[in-house]
Design a protein around this motif. Structure first.
Motif, PDB file in Angstrom:
ATOM      1  N   SER A 142      -3.231  -1.894  -8.741  1.00  0.00           N
ATOM      2  CA  SER A 142      -3.346  -0.884  -7.603  1.00  0.00           C
ATOM      3  C   SER A 142      -2.696  -1.407  -6.498  1.00  0.00           C
ATOM      4  O   SER A 142      -1.773  -0.845  -5.781  1.00  0.00           O
ATOM      5  CB  SER A 142      -4.414  -0.147  -7.710  1.00  0.00           C
ATOM      6  N   ALA A 143      -3.024  -2.625  -5.882  1.00  0.00           N
ATOM      7  CA  ALA A 143      -2.504  -3.358  -4.703  1.00  0.00           C
ATOM      8  C   ALA A 143      -1.250  -3.669  -4.885  1.00  0.00           C
ATOM      9  O   ALA A 143      -0.439  -3.428  -3.751  1.00  0.00           O
ATOM     10  CB  ALA A 143      -3.472  -4.840  -4.513  1.00  0.00           C
ATOM     11  N   LYS A 144      -0.739  -3.946  -6.141  1.00  0.00           N
ATOM     12  CA  LYS A 144       0.694  -4.391  -6.153  1.00  0.00           C
ATOM     13  C   LYS A 144       1.482  -3.174  -6.039  1.00  0.00           C
ATOM     14  O   LYS A 144       2.570  -3.214  -5.380  1.00  0.00           O
ATOM     15  CB  LYS A 144       1.073  -4.921  -7.476  1.00  0.00           C
ATOM     16  N   LEU A 145       1.345  -2.011  -6.415  1.00  0.00           N
ATOM     17  CA  LEU A 145       1.930  -0.726  -6.499  1.00  0.00           C
ATOM     18  C   LEU A 145       1.731  -0.431  -4.976  1.00  0.00           C
ATOM     19  O   LEU A 145       2.955   0.173  -4.549  1.00  0.00           O
ATOM     20  CB  LEU A 145       1.207   0.245  -7.343  1.00  0.00           C
ATOM     21  N   ARG A 146       0.799  -0.377  -4.211  1.00  0.00           N
ATOM     22  CA  ARG A 146       0.664  -0.007  -2.867  1.00  0.00           C
ATOM     23  C   ARG A 146       1.791  -0.799  -2.056  1.00  0.00           C
ATOM     24  O   ARG A 146       2.439  -0.472  -1.068  1.00  0.00           O
ATOM     25  CB  ARG A 146      -0.768   0.068  -2.328  1.00  0.00           C
ATOM     26  N   ARG A 147       1.741  -2.231  -2.470  1.00  0.00           N
ATOM     27  CA  ARG A 147       2.593  -3.151  -1.585  1.00  0.00           C
ATOM     28  C   ARG A 147       4.050  -2.694  -1.886  1.00  0.00           C
ATOM     29  O   ARG A 147       4.924  -2.620  -1.042  1.00  0.00           O
ATOM     30  CB  ARG A 147       2.219  -4.370  -2.024  1.00  0.00           C
ATOM     31  N   ARG A 148       4.370  -2.434  -3.064  1.00  0.00           N
ATOM     32  CA  ARG A 148       5.866  -2.077  -3.514  1.00  0.00           C
ATOM     33  C   ARG A 148       6.123  -0.849  -2.747  1.00  0.00           C
ATOM     34  O   ARG A 148       7.057  -0.554  -2.129  1.00  0.00           O
ATOM     35  CB  ARG A 148       5.960  -1.849  -5.053  1.00  0.00           C
ATOM     36  N   ALA A 149       5.072   0.236  -2.636  1.00  0.00           N
ATOM     37  CA  ALA A 149       5.298   1.708  -2.139  1.00  0.00           C
ATOM     38  C   ALA A 149       5.605   1.165  -0.543  1.00  0.00           C
ATOM     39  O   ALA A 149       6.353   1.931  -0.083  1.00  0.00           O
ATOM     40  CB  ALA A 149       3.926   2.552  -2.142  1.00  0.00           C
ATOM     41  N   SER A 150       4.798   0.399   0.201  1.00  0.00           N
ATOM     42  CA  SER A 150       5.099   0.173   1.418  1.00  0.00           C
ATOM     43  C   SER A 150       6.269  -0.530   1.749  1.00  0.00           C
ATOM     44  O   SER A 150       7.046  -0.007   2.623  1.00  0.00           O
ATOM     45  CB  SER A 150       4.014  -0.657   1.974  1.00  0.00           C
ATOM     46  N   ARG A 151       6.722  -1.142   0.834  1.00  0.00           N
ATOM     47  CA  ARG A 151       8.124  -1.805   0.898  1.00  0.00           C
ATOM     48  C   ARG A 151       9.200  -0.897   0.883  1.00  0.00           C
ATOM     49  O   ARG A 151      10.360  -0.757   1.531  1.00  0.00           O
ATOM     50  CB  ARG A 151       8.611  -3.034  -0.081  1.00  0.00           C
ATOM     51  N   LEU A 152       9.020   0.066   0.106  1.00  0.00           N
ATOM     52  CA  LEU A 152      10.077   1.199  -0.226  1.00  0.00           C
ATOM     53  C   LEU A 152      10.035   2.054   1.049  1.00  0.00           C
ATOM     54  O   LEU A 152      11.154   2.597   1.465  1.00  0.00           O
ATOM     55  CB  LEU A 152       9.759   1.971  -1.489  1.00  0.00           C
ATOM     56  N   GLU A 153       8.889   2.228   1.641  1.00  0.00           N
ATOM     57  CA  GLU A 153       8.838   3.087   2.908  1.00  0.00           C
ATOM     58  C   GLU A 153       9.612   2.522   3.780  1.00  0.00           C
ATOM     59  O   GLU A 153      10.354   3.414   4.554  1.00  0.00           O
ATOM     60  CB  GLU A 153       7.449   3.427   3.277  1.00  0.00           C
ATOM     61  N   GLU A 154       9.426   0.967   4.055  1.00  0.00           N
ATOM     62  CA  GLU A 154      10.252   0.387   5.195  1.00  0.00           C
ATOM     63  C   GLU A 154      11.679   0.238   4.811  1.00  0.00           C
ATOM     64  O   GLU A 154      12.628   0.542   5.937  1.00  0.00           O
ATOM     65  CB  GLU A 154       9.674  -1.007   5.199  1.00  0.00           C
TER      66      GLU A 154
END
Length: 139
Positions: free
Chosen positions: A42-54
């Motif tokens: 889940s942390a990896k998915l949230r990190r990837r989502a954060s990068r996509l948002e940026e």
């Protein structure tokens, strides 16, 4: 009952209790491991989502610069803007998929030209009238 039988009965009860306690501990350790793996995923998915948002924010800034440049009398290549908007659409698609995996509410659909809310079934923006597809889908 003789003292030896009572003693062996007590030892047998202790052995069974130790085995049961060990099995419970192993089960707890297994569940803890599973939960830890879920949290890491889940942390990896949230990190990837954060990068996509940026990445999306950066691309939107690029579009804003292209629009302002045109406004300032230095027209930019419209193909560059179109490519950037398509890249944003692709990034938003990835982000929506990640958000779905994470159980987050999907981001509202918006017209890439004017930003108005659109429905998934819309083919044209209800505000500006621009087509929402590169090519008209066949029925």
């Amino acid at each position: 009952m003789s003292e030896n039988k009572q003693f062996y009965s007590l030892l047998d009860t202790l052995r069974r209790t130790a085995v049961l306690t060990g099995n419970i501990a192993l089960g707890g350790a297994y569940l803890a491991e599973q939960k830890a793996e879920e949290l890491v995923a889940s942390a990896k998915l949230r990190r990837r989502a954060s990068r996509l948002e940026e990445d999306i924010k950066e691309r939107l800034q690029d579009v804003g610069k292209l629009i302002y440049s045109t406004h300032a009398g230095k027209p930019q290549d419209s193909d560059e803007m179109h490519e950037t908007l398509q890249e944003i659409d692709h990034l938003k698609g990835e982000l929506d998929a990640l958000n779905k995996q994470l159980g987050r509410a999907p981001e509202a659909l918006a017209c890439p030209f004017c930003g108005a809310d659109v429905q998934p079934e819309d083919r044209y923006c209800r505000e500006c009238g621009e087509g929402l597809f590169e090519e008209e889908p066949e029925d």
